[in-house]
Write a protein that holds these residues in place. Structure first.
Motif, mmCIF file in Angstrom:
data_model
loop_
_atom_site.group_PDB
_atom_site.id
_atom_site.type_symbol
_atom_site.label_atom_id
_atom_site.label_comp_id
_atom_site.label_asym_id
_atom_site.label_seq_id
_atom_site.Cartn_x
_atom_site.Cartn_y
_atom_site.Cartn_z
ATOM 1 N N TYR A 17 0.816 -1.216 0.000
ATOM 2 C CA TYR A 17 0.000 0.000 0.000
ATOM 3 C C TYR A 17 0.850 1.266 0.000
ATOM 4 O O TYR A 17 0.331 2.368 -0.043
ATOM 5 N N CYS A 18 2.149 1.102 0.066
ATOM 6 C CA CYS A 18 3.022 2.274 0.210
ATOM 7 C C CYS A 18 3.149 3.026 -1.117
ATOM 8 O O CYS A 18 3.501 2.428 -2.134
ATOM 9 N N THR A 19 2.873 4.304 -1.092
ATOM 10 C CA THR A 19 2.955 5.104 -2.332
ATOM 11 C C THR A 19 4.397 5.276 -2.797
ATOM 12 O O THR A 19 4.635 5.693 -3.919
ATOM 13 N N MET A 20 5.342 4.954 -1.940
ATOM 14 C CA MET A 20 6.751 4.968 -2.348
ATOM 15 C C MET A 20 7.209 3.549 -2.664
ATOM 16 O O MET A 20 8.355 3.188 -2.483
ATOM 17 N N SER A 23 9.451 -0.118 -1.160
ATOM 18 C CA SER A 23 10.886 -0.409 -1.126
ATOM 19 C C SER A 23 11.548 0.358 0.007
ATOM 20 O O SER A 23 12.723 0.160 0.307
ATOM 21 N N ILE A 24 10.783 1.240 0.635
ATOM 22 C CA ILE A 24 11.361 2.007 1.732
ATOM 23 C C ILE A 24 11.283 1.233 3.041
ATOM 24 O O ILE A 24 11.643 1.718 4.077
ATOM 25 N N MET A 25 10.762 -0.010 2.979
ATOM 26 C CA MET A 25 10.662 -0.800 4.207
ATOM 27 C C MET A 25 11.737 -1.880 4.249
ATOM 28 O O MET A 25 12.054 -2.473 3.228
ATOM 29 N N GLU A 45 12.862 8.284 3.360
ATOM 30 C CA GLU A 45 12.131 8.153 2.101
ATOM 31 C C GLU A 45 10.610 8.282 2.263
ATOM 32 O O GLU A 45 9.904 8.569 1.302
ATOM 33 N N CYS A 46 10.107 8.054 3.464
ATOM 34 C CA CYS A 46 8.651 8.123 3.695
ATOM 35 C C CYS A 46 8.159 9.559 3.532
ATOM 36 O O CYS A 46 8.752 10.480 4.081
ATOM 37 N N VAL A 47 7.073 9.735 2.785
ATOM 38 C CA VAL A 47 6.565 11.099 2.534
ATOM 39 C C VAL A 47 5.379 11.458 3.432
ATOM 40 O O VAL A 47 4.750 12.493 3.251
ATOM 41 N N GLU A 48 5.063 10.590 4.394
ATOM 42 C CA GLU A 48 3.998 10.853 5.370
ATOM 43 C C GLU A 48 2.632 11.048 4.708
ATOM 44 O O GLU A 48 1.832 11.881 5.135
ATOM 45 N N CYS A 49 2.377 10.261 3.658
ATOM 46 C CA CYS A 49 1.089 10.389 2.959
ATOM 47 C C CYS A 49 -0.044 9.734 3.738
ATOM 48 O O CYS A 49 -1.212 10.010 3.502
HETATM 49 S S1 SF4 Z 1 3.145 7.111 5.028
HETATM 50 FE FE1 SF4 Z 1 5.221 6.498 4.396
HETATM 51 S S2 SF4 Z 1 5.257 4.284 4.618
HETATM 52 FE FE2 SF4 Z 1 3.094 4.892 4.617
HETATM 53 S S3 SF4 Z 1 2.416 4.752 2.460
HETATM 54 FE FE3 SF4 Z 1 3.107 6.859 2.784
HETATM 55 S S4 SF4 Z 1 5.251 6.835 2.169
HETATM 56 FE FE4 SF4 Z 1 4.679 4.687 2.504
#
Ligand code: SF4
Ligand code: SF4
Length: 248
Positions: A17-20, A23-25, A45-49
């Motif tokens: 479900y990650c919009t990035m 791969s940031i996990m 890398e997380c954009v806090e979406c």
């Molecule tokens: S909040 Fe961070 S970890 Fe969660 S979907 Fe958005 S970019 Fe990914």
């Protein structure tokens, strides 16, 4: 976004479900119980979406959004579609653009409204790249849109410089909006090519134009002459609003 290592069972479902792109996990092992693994979000890398949390995918309720302070809050302001931007009071990344032009008269004859939409899901955009683009545009003498969240972060609208505190913040996408005189369109298109070489993300350019009195669209010729790609499947405003301004 963070993951509670005690609750997480490392199933990895939230990554899809990650919009990035997830791969940031990465995964870690609980030092007290090495058989137990848990997922870790790369905070850089997380954009806090908030998409992962809002999806409700985590059965363990391990995902949580900590309180964000400045400058990290900028990530959420630009990336979470449900967050009302504190400066502009508008949800999302830009302004109402052409959608209300029949009321506002923001895009007058002789000018184009233009925008650079920087970053996309899976890629994102760093403000250090947004600044490079903004400074290149400023050198053309564009007028940045007042009620735009990127403009609000500029410390100098003449140079396009952005508050240095946010340059290392990453967002899902950000939109730079500005006005240019029509005759500067070829120069702008050349400048966009140079901007593309300097930045580490993708962008698309938008152009907003009034239809001329003879029914023509003035910028088409510029694109045809330069054999440039143009999609005109954009939004059209048919002028059914109640104007608050009068054209001379
Ligand atoms: S909040 Fe961070 S970890 Fe969660 S979907 Fe958005 S970019 Fe990914
Ligand atoms: S946070 Fe939840 S969904 Fe993501 S890996 Fe951990 S348990 Fe699975």
């Amino acid at each position: 976004m963070k993951i509670d290592a005690e609750k997480c069972v490392g199933c990895g479902k939230c990554a899809s479900y990650c919009t990035m792109r997830g791969s940031i996990m990465s995964f870690g092992r609980n030092p007290k119980n090495p058989a137990k693994i848990y997922a870790v979000i790369d905070e850089k890398e997380c954009v806090e979406c908030c998409v992962c949390l809002r999806s409700g995918v985590c059965q363990q309720e391990a995902l949580y959004q900590p309180e964000l302070s400045w400058p990290r809050i900028v990530r959420k302001n630009f990336s979470d579609p449900l967050k009302i931007h504190p400066e502009t009071r508008i949800p999302g990344r830009g302004t109402e653009e052409m959608k209300t032009n029949e009321v506002t008269g923001r895009f007058k004859r002789g000018f184009y409204g233009a925008a650079l939409e920087m970053g996309r899901p899976g890629v994102g955009a760093w403000f250090r790249d947004v600044e490079k683009a903004a400074m290149a545009l400023a050198s053309l003498g564009v007028a940045f849109e007042e009620n735009n969240p990127v403009t609000k972060l500029m410390t100098d609208r003449k140079t396009g410089q952005i508050n240095p505190e946010v340059l290392e913040e990453k967002v899902l996408s950000a939109i730079i909006e500005f006005l240019i005189p029509q005759e500067k369109l070829p120069t702008l298109l050349e400048a966009l090519k140079k901007i593309a070489e300097k930045i580490d993300t993708v962008f698309s350019g938008d152009i907003i134009s009034r239809v001329e009195k003879d029914g023509s669209i003035s910028y088409l010729k510029v694109f045809q002459e330069g054999s440039r790609f143009l999609s005109i499947t954009g939004k059209s405003n048919v002028g059914l609003g109640r104007p608050k301004y009068r054209e001379d």
